[in-house]
Design an enzyme around this catalytic site. Structure first.
Site, PDB file in Angstrom:
ATOM      1  N   ARG A  18     -20.726  13.226  76.271  1.00 36.25           N
ATOM      2  CA  ARG A  18     -21.993  13.010  76.960  1.00 36.25           C
ATOM      3  C   ARG A  18     -22.677  14.309  77.385  1.00 36.25           C
ATOM      4  NH1 ARG A  18     -19.069   8.600  80.695  1.00 36.25           N
ATOM      5  NH2 ARG A  18     -17.284   9.771  79.883  1.00 36.25           N
ATOM      6  N   GLN A  76      -2.323  17.250  73.532  1.00 32.31           N
ATOM      7  CA  GLN A  76      -2.572  15.848  73.160  1.00 32.31           C
ATOM      8  C   GLN A  76      -3.488  15.876  71.928  1.00 32.31           C
ATOM      9  OE1 GLN A  76      -5.323  13.655  75.555  1.00 32.31           O
ATOM     10  NE2 GLN A  76      -4.576  11.664  74.921  1.00 32.31           N
ATOM     11  N   ASP A 106     -12.316  16.886  85.182  1.00 35.39           N
ATOM     12  CA  ASP A 106     -13.778  16.972  85.307  1.00 35.39           C
ATOM     13  C   ASP A 106     -14.288  16.528  86.667  1.00 35.39           C
ATOM     14  OD1 ASP A 106     -13.333  14.249  85.094  1.00 35.39           O
ATOM     15  OD2 ASP A 106     -14.960  13.890  83.672  1.00 35.39           O
ATOM     16  N   TYR A 391     -26.511  61.103  75.860  1.00 38.37           N
ATOM     17  CA  TYR A 391     -26.031  60.572  74.573  1.00 38.37           C
ATOM     18  C   TYR A 391     -26.613  61.399  73.440  1.00 38.37           C
ATOM     19  CZ  TYR A 391     -24.957  56.981  71.053  1.00 38.37           C
ATOM     20  OH  TYR A 391     -24.481  56.299  69.966  1.00 38.37           O
TER      21      TYR A 391
HETATM   22  C1  UD1 Z   1     -12.429   7.611  83.852  1.00 39.12           C
HETATM   23  C2  UD1 Z   1     -11.786   6.284  84.267  1.00 39.12           C
HETATM   24  C3  UD1 Z   1     -12.743   5.531  85.196  1.00 39.12           C
HETATM   25  C4  UD1 Z   1     -13.120   6.385  86.372  1.00 39.12           C
HETATM   26  C5  UD1 Z   1     -13.682   7.736  85.925  1.00 39.12           C
HETATM   27  C6  UD1 Z   1     -13.870   8.657  87.105  1.00 39.12           C
HETATM   28  C7  UD1 Z   1     -10.383   5.615  82.355  1.00 39.12           C
HETATM   29  C8  UD1 Z   1     -10.268   4.715  81.188  1.00 39.12           C
HETATM   30  N1  UD1 Z   1     -11.499   5.505  83.087  1.00 39.12           N
HETATM   31  O1  UD1 Z   1     -13.577   7.310  83.085  1.00 39.12           O
HETATM   32  O2  UD1 Z   1     -12.121   4.338  85.658  1.00 39.12           O
HETATM   33  O3  UD1 Z   1     -14.079   5.719  87.202  1.00 39.12           O
HETATM   34  O4  UD1 Z   1     -12.761   8.373  85.017  1.00 39.12           O
HETATM   35  O5  UD1 Z   1     -14.478   9.845  86.718  1.00 39.12           O
HETATM   36  O6  UD1 Z   1      -9.463   6.344  82.650  1.00 39.12           O
HETATM   37  N2  UD1 Z   1      -8.899  12.815  78.820  1.00 39.12           N
HETATM   38  C9  UD1 Z   1      -7.814  13.318  78.145  1.00 39.12           C
HETATM   39  N3  UD1 Z   1      -7.393  12.709  76.995  1.00 39.12           N
HETATM   40  C10 UD1 Z   1      -8.026  11.635  76.487  1.00 39.12           C
HETATM   41  C11 UD1 Z   1      -9.141  11.119  77.180  1.00 39.12           C
HETATM   42  C12 UD1 Z   1      -9.557  11.726  78.346  1.00 39.12           C
HETATM   43  O7  UD1 Z   1      -7.212  14.301  78.580  1.00 39.12           O
HETATM   44  O8  UD1 Z   1      -7.581  11.161  75.442  1.00 39.12           O
HETATM   45  C13 UD1 Z   1      -9.347  13.472  80.058  1.00 39.12           C
HETATM   46  C14 UD1 Z   1     -10.769  13.995  79.982  1.00 39.12           C
HETATM   47  O9  UD1 Z   1     -10.787  15.329  79.520  1.00 39.12           O
HETATM   48  C15 UD1 Z   1     -11.240  13.888  81.424  1.00 39.12           C
HETATM   49  C16 UD1 Z   1     -10.398  12.762  81.996  1.00 39.12           C
HETATM   50  O10 UD1 Z   1      -9.341  12.540  81.098  1.00 39.12           O
HETATM   51  O11 UD1 Z   1     -10.974  15.058  82.152  1.00 39.12           O
HETATM   52  C17 UD1 Z   1     -11.203  11.483  82.172  1.00 39.12           C
HETATM   53  O12 UD1 Z   1     -11.748  11.111  80.914  1.00 39.12           O
HETATM   54  P1  UD1 Z   1     -13.261  10.630  80.772  1.00 39.12           P
HETATM   55  O13 UD1 Z   1     -13.528  10.362  79.365  1.00 39.12           O
HETATM   56  O14 UD1 Z   1     -14.156  11.548  81.501  1.00 39.12           O
HETATM   57  O15 UD1 Z   1     -13.173   9.235  81.558  1.00 39.12           O
HETATM   58  P2  UD1 Z   1     -14.377   8.444  82.218  1.00 39.12           P
HETATM   59  O16 UD1 Z   1     -15.131   7.723  81.183  1.00 39.12           O
HETATM   60  O17 UD1 Z   1     -15.122   9.327  83.131  1.00 39.12           O
HETATM   61 CA    CA Z   2     -15.155  11.483  83.645  1.00 43.06          CA
END
Ligand code: UD1
Ligand code: CA
Length: 484
Positions: A18, A76, A106, A391
């Site tokens: 995003r 991962q 994040d 220089y």
């Molecule tokens: C996630 C939560 C949501 C919460 C929100 C808060 C899930 C499914 N949802 O959504 O309930 O309200 O955070 O901000 O968990 N990441 C990995 N590996 C992956 C996927 C993600 O390390 O395979 C990490 C991302 O880098 C990030 C964090 O996990 O730092 C959260 O992932 P993100 O995709 O931002 O989740 P949200 O959609 O924000």
């Molecule tokens: Ca997030």
């Protein structure tokens, strides 16, 4: 609280689609640091057994960002969701660990106190999982906390899976959790990718725990601002402004005056002494250290600068990797960089650039000057438009100017060259040879005065002009008579 039972896991493998960026999300910066570095720094005071970062997108760069803070990275690859990320992290978690605190990479505004309160609540309730939640005005995009009548948590429902009724819930999942690992691991193994992204959602582990009869609690963050995630550029800007506000508030508490604070940007490692005044539009960056009673006037940008007490930086000056001693003054519109040093009460004025040079006590260089690779002894005056020609196209060469020297305006000092103590350099000189102490150095074309020359020239020009007007009058008269 040293916590040998607890390992902290930071999820930092995601791409951050995003943000529409080529840079991995957690490496984006807000408040003067990368997002993931903020998160790690919030965890350090808890003194856990270890901190693990799950990395994936731009794994090398993310690892490099956290390694100096003693964080261990696990890879991962591919990224199959937050639940999968935790499965991967398991490999790196010491088997004796009982508790894991999990954070997304994040959500950089989280504070150590809040994490501590979460861990304490988890310990007290004996729950299998404790979620840090928050009530926010606009919960769109976040997973929502669905509570049971007894106040415990039934499930986390992701935004995309909400029923109409659930959409009204304003309590959101921060993605910060405390887990009892003996309970989590079996549930994690049962996760299925039953969503449009075909990912394993950690949030589904909550319902799974409940199905097994385990207790799940949620504690509300005292300040909902702390759990803001950075999914979009607008989120990044919002988070940045919170960090900047926190830093300015801390400086003002410590006795610093900041005018129109919302226009001033101060990086986290910057320190400023009491009774220093900072005017609008100033940026204090990097490891800048400012003493007491200084004034940093409007529009100036200081990076990795050291200012002792009572230093005055006038408007729109750029000061980088420079040391300014007590009473030094620079600007307006000065550019000091790369190891410049002004000793006590030295002054640099408008449109003066100083690079890798030391100006001794009380030295003045007030106008339109370049000083590079130079050392200048105390009490010396550098005239307007002086240039060190440091220089030669291949090498940088030094200029050494002694104490109490007078360098006349528009002097070029062709380095390497030395000017001895007490010497005097005539204006407009191009100095290519050393000037001995107390000597006059003069290197310019000799002046010739031709008496009466200008007056004669004016006379000649006047009579030539008269002759040409009378010719053109005659011509126009004869033309008009022919027309008739
Ligand atoms: C996630 C939560 C949501 C919460 C929100 C808060 C899930 C499914 N949802 O959504 O309930 O309200 O955070 O901000 O968990 N990441 C990995 N590996 C992956 C996927 C993600 O390390 O395979 C990490 C991302 O880098 C990030 C964090 O996990 O730092 C959260 O992932 P993100 O995709 O931002 O989740 P949200 O959609 O924000
Ligand atoms: Ca997030």
């Amino acid at each position: 609280m040293a916590n040998s039972d607890t390992t902290i896991v930071i999820l930092a493998a995601g791409k951050g689609t995003r943000l529409k960026s080529s840079l991995a999300k957690v490496l984006h910066r807000a408040g003067g640091r990368s997002l993931v570095e903020h998160v790690v720094r919030a965890c350090l005071p808890l003194k856990p057994r270890g901190i693990i970062a799950v990395v994936g997108h731009q794994a090398e760069d993310v690892t490099a960002a956290v390694a100096p803070l003693d964080v261990k990275a696990v890879l991962q690859q591919p990224q199959r969701g937050t639940g999968h990320a935790m499965q991967v992290a398991r490999r790196a978690i010491p088997s004796r660990t009982k508790i894991a605190i999990l954070l997304p990479g994040d959500a950089p505004l989280i504070r150590a106190e809040t994490l501590r309160a979460l861990a304490e609540a988890h310990g007290k309730s004996g729950a299998a999982a404790t979620i840090l939640s928050a009530e926010i005005a606009n919960p769109a995009g976040y997973g929502r906390i669905v509570r049971r009548d007894d106040g415990s948590v039934a499930a986390i429902v992701e935004d995309s899976a909400l029923t109409e009724e659930q959409r009204a819930i304003r309590e959101i999942n921060s993605s910060i959790y405390c887990f009892s690992l003996d309970k989590l691991w079996p549930c994690l193994a049962t996760l299925k990718p039953k969503n449009i992204h075909k990912e394993l959602y950690l949030t589904d582990a909550i319902a799974a725990l409940r199905e097994k009869g385990d207790n799940v609690q949620a504690v509300l963050a005292a300040d909902p601002e702390e759990v803001l995630g950075c999914n979009t550029r607008a989120d990044l800007a919002a988070v940045d402004s919170v960090f900047r506000r926190r830093k300015r508030a801390a400086l003002m508490d410590a006795g610093v005056t900041i005018e129109l604070p919302e226009t001033v940007i101060v990086d986290p490692d910057v320190s400023v002494g009491a009774d220093t005044r900072i005017e609008p539009g100033v940026h204090l960056l990097g490891k800048t250290r400012i003493g007491m009673g200084c004034t940093i006037r409007t529009g100036s940008i200081l990076s990795d600068a050291v200012l002792e007490d009572q230093v005055l930086v006038k408007p729109y000056s750029i000061v980088t990797a420079t040391h300014l001693s007590v009473g030094a003054q620079v600007g307006p519109f000065a550019h000091l960089r790369d190891g410049a040093r002004l000793q006590e009460n030295a002054r640099v004025g408008n449109f003066v650039e100083v690079k890798k040079s030391t100006l001794g006590k009380g030295v003045k260089a007030m106008h339109l000057t370049y000083l590079g690779d130079a050392s200048i002894g105390e009490g010396t005056n550098i005239g307007a438009g002086t240039i060190t020609c440091n220089y030669d196209g291949v090498n940088k060469n030094p200029t050494k100017i002694g104490k109490r020297v007078f360098v006349g305006s528009d002097t070029a000092l062709v380095a390497p060259v030395r000017v001895g103590d007490g010497a005097y350099i005539g204006a407009g000189s191009v100095i290519t040879k050393n000037v001995p102490p107390d000597a006059l150095g003069l290197a310019r074309g000799q002046q010739v005065n031709k008496l009466g020359w200008a007056k004669t020239r004016r006379k000649e020009q006047n009579s030539a002009a008269k002759a040409s007007t009378s010719r053109s009058r005659k011509k126009s008269r004869s033309q008009s008579s022919r027309k008739k």
